[in-house]
Design an enzyme around this catalytic site. Sequence first.
Site, PDB file in Angstrom:
ATOM      1  N   ASP A 101       0.844  -1.197   0.000  1.00 43.00           N
ATOM      2  CA  ASP A 101       0.000   0.000   0.000  1.00 43.00           C
ATOM      3  C   ASP A 101       0.880   1.247   0.000  1.00 43.00           C
ATOM      4  OD1 ASP A 101      -2.169  -1.650   0.217  1.00 43.00           O
ATOM      5  OD2 ASP A 101      -2.339  -1.444   2.392  1.00 43.00           O
TER       6      ASP A 101
HETATM    7  N1  URA Z   1      -1.288  -5.814   3.870  1.00 39.38           N
HETATM    8  C1  URA Z   1      -1.736  -4.543   3.920  1.00 39.38           C
HETATM    9  O1  URA Z   1      -2.779  -4.272   4.489  1.00 39.38           O
HETATM   10  N2  URA Z   1      -0.996  -3.587   3.314  1.00 39.38           N
HETATM   11  C2  URA Z   1       0.184  -3.844   2.681  1.00 39.38           C
HETATM   12  O2  URA Z   1       0.828  -2.924   2.158  1.00 39.38           O
HETATM   13  C3  URA Z   1       0.632  -5.180   2.655  1.00 39.38           C
HETATM   14  C4  URA Z   1      -0.114  -6.154   3.257  1.00 39.38           C
END
Ligand code: URA
Length: 233
Positions: A101
């Site tokens: 993310d």
């Molecule tokens: N899970 C999440 O919620 N965000 C990420 O960036 C990776 C795994």
Amino acid sequence: MRLERFISKHTEHSHKTARLLVASGRVCVEGEVCRNLKQEIHQFHSVSLDDQVLQHRQAHYLMLHKPSGYLSATSDPVHPTVMELIAPELRPHLHIGGRLDRASSGLLILTNDGLWSRQLTDPQRKSPKVYRVTTAYPICPDTPDRFARGIDLKPENLTTSPADLELLAPNEVRLTIYEGRYHQIKRMFAAVGNRVIRLHREQMGAINLDPTLAPGGSRSLTQHEIASISPRL
Ligand code: URA
């Protein structure tokens, strides 16, 4: 694809002529004469016929220390993307193997080898992904057990596979998951009444984020790291 088929596909020669060309030593694979018609040719083998290069494509495998604030995407009209942290000449060739993310940081792998990155992210392989997570509230005593049993995720209506939680501080854990669903970690913590405020990926499979890489830094993977996912086919 086998060499005989490769030659007839990439030239105007028939299968029969391709066999003769190979037998007479006019075909090179990886710079060496190859007389084996059954030699498997993959997308990154270099192949030539006399002086004519039929295929030459270099494989690239990079690890990037993704800083938070960068999108795991090749382009975006609003936010900076991780591609902006990569050498311009490599950018058009690379894709991301396992996104993070925008707010997350840590290990991100980029490659132009689609078969390899499919293995890297294949949920069937159950390869570990290790994250350091900071939460808004202290971790409840039952959270490790609930994560180990699996968390029900809506709206997919599925249960996450068992995850391992190691408590590092009241609000900090090391979490290992064996799949990679959309916003999985944030949703797992939300399901137990907590909230992720920092998420940093340390490891994918046997590949660890190189501690010498500052945020934004990248390096090529070693042969050992590449082979730990799958030896080139
Ligand atoms: N899970 C999440 O919620 N965000 C990420 O960036 C990776 C795994």
